[in-house]
Design a protein around this motif. Sequence first.
Motif, short mmCIF file in Angstrom:
data_model
loop_
_atom_site.label_atom_id
_atom_site.label_comp_id
_atom_site.label_asym_id
_atom_site.label_seq_id
_atom_site.Cartn_x
_atom_site.Cartn_y
_atom_site.Cartn_z
N GLY A 1 1.30 5.50 0.70
CA GLY A 1 0.81 6.42 1.73
C GLY A 1 1.46 7.78 1.61
O GLY A 1 2.21 8.04 0.66
N SER B 1 -0.37 4.57 5.54
CA SER B 1 -0.98 4.29 4.23
C SER B 1 -2.23 5.14 4.00
O SER B 1 -2.90 5.57 4.95
N LEU C 1 0.85 -1.19 0.00
CA LEU C 1 0.00 0.00 0.00
C LEU C 1 0.88 1.24 0.00
O LEU C 1 1.95 1.26 0.63
#
Length: 329
Positions: free
Chosen positions: A144, A205, A142
């Motif tokens: 971020g 994230s 992920l």
Amino acid sequence: MKLRHLTAAAATTLLGLASLAQATELRLSHQWSNQDIRHQVAQIVADEVAAADVDLEIKIFGSKSLFKPREQYRPLSRGQLDMTVLPLSYAGGQQPAYNLTLMPGLVKNHDHAARLSQSPYMEALEEKMADDDVMVLVHGYLAGGFVGKDKCITAPEDIAGLQTRAAGKAFEQMLAGADASITSMASSEIYNAMQTGILNAANTSSSSFVSYRIYEQVSCYTPATEDVALWFMYQPLLMNKSTFEGLSVEQQAALLAAAEKAEAYYLEEAKKQDAASVEVFKNAGVEIAQMSPEDFAAWRALAQETSYKSFVEEVPDGQALLDMALAVE
């Protein structure tokens, strides 16, 4: 005649109980709400396995209800927990090599992250996991960004003097190199820390920023974009290796098929999370800042002098692992 019927009924009941006894229940722990992408990945695996009808049930314990966020890897490796969705750098204390899975500027974009997951670099990390009796079921990264309680953070000089949270050791080292003060905590604790004045900046994230409603506590958000994403974190669905190997061939096949479906979903949804988070923050009245390519280059240069350098010095095979990661185009 009556006795024979009773015996037959008893036999049927016993057979049913025997069948129930063979059904296996696996416990899966994570720290997020059921709206979060990481919970949804876990739910896909649980649902697909249930649909396969192989006497295997996955029970999900979300919102850190079973183990604290940073305390899941050890029980997983000991067989006290069957599965978890975990930011792998949380286990960097046990395996310092895992700190490379949250190294500033190492991952270019989501497709590059997917290529890293299928590379010799990841195979080397999986060998270390196997030593801990852990295996990867679902790969996933992920992206971020940064939030500031009172100001925008785009360049290294913006973070100087701020009390900030970073997810892993490498980011902490880079931010400390920019003269920030570091407070370590799981992403689930950022909201309260912002609210009580313990933090005035943080990175995590896009998904966690939204699912933990961080937009309620900040004035500015610097999101990841397709071109500039400093923050990428590997957050796989892991399983205890011995538990997996103890399952029947049919159960293993069902799990692997479910994992394949979940991994494809994870990648596609991860790509959407960054833009979606911007809309959520905008709607909450939060200012949106953009990190320029020059800002990114300044962070990356700082990371190479701090995080990258420390990783190579502290991890016995650190240079080889870093070279493998950097070799993935």
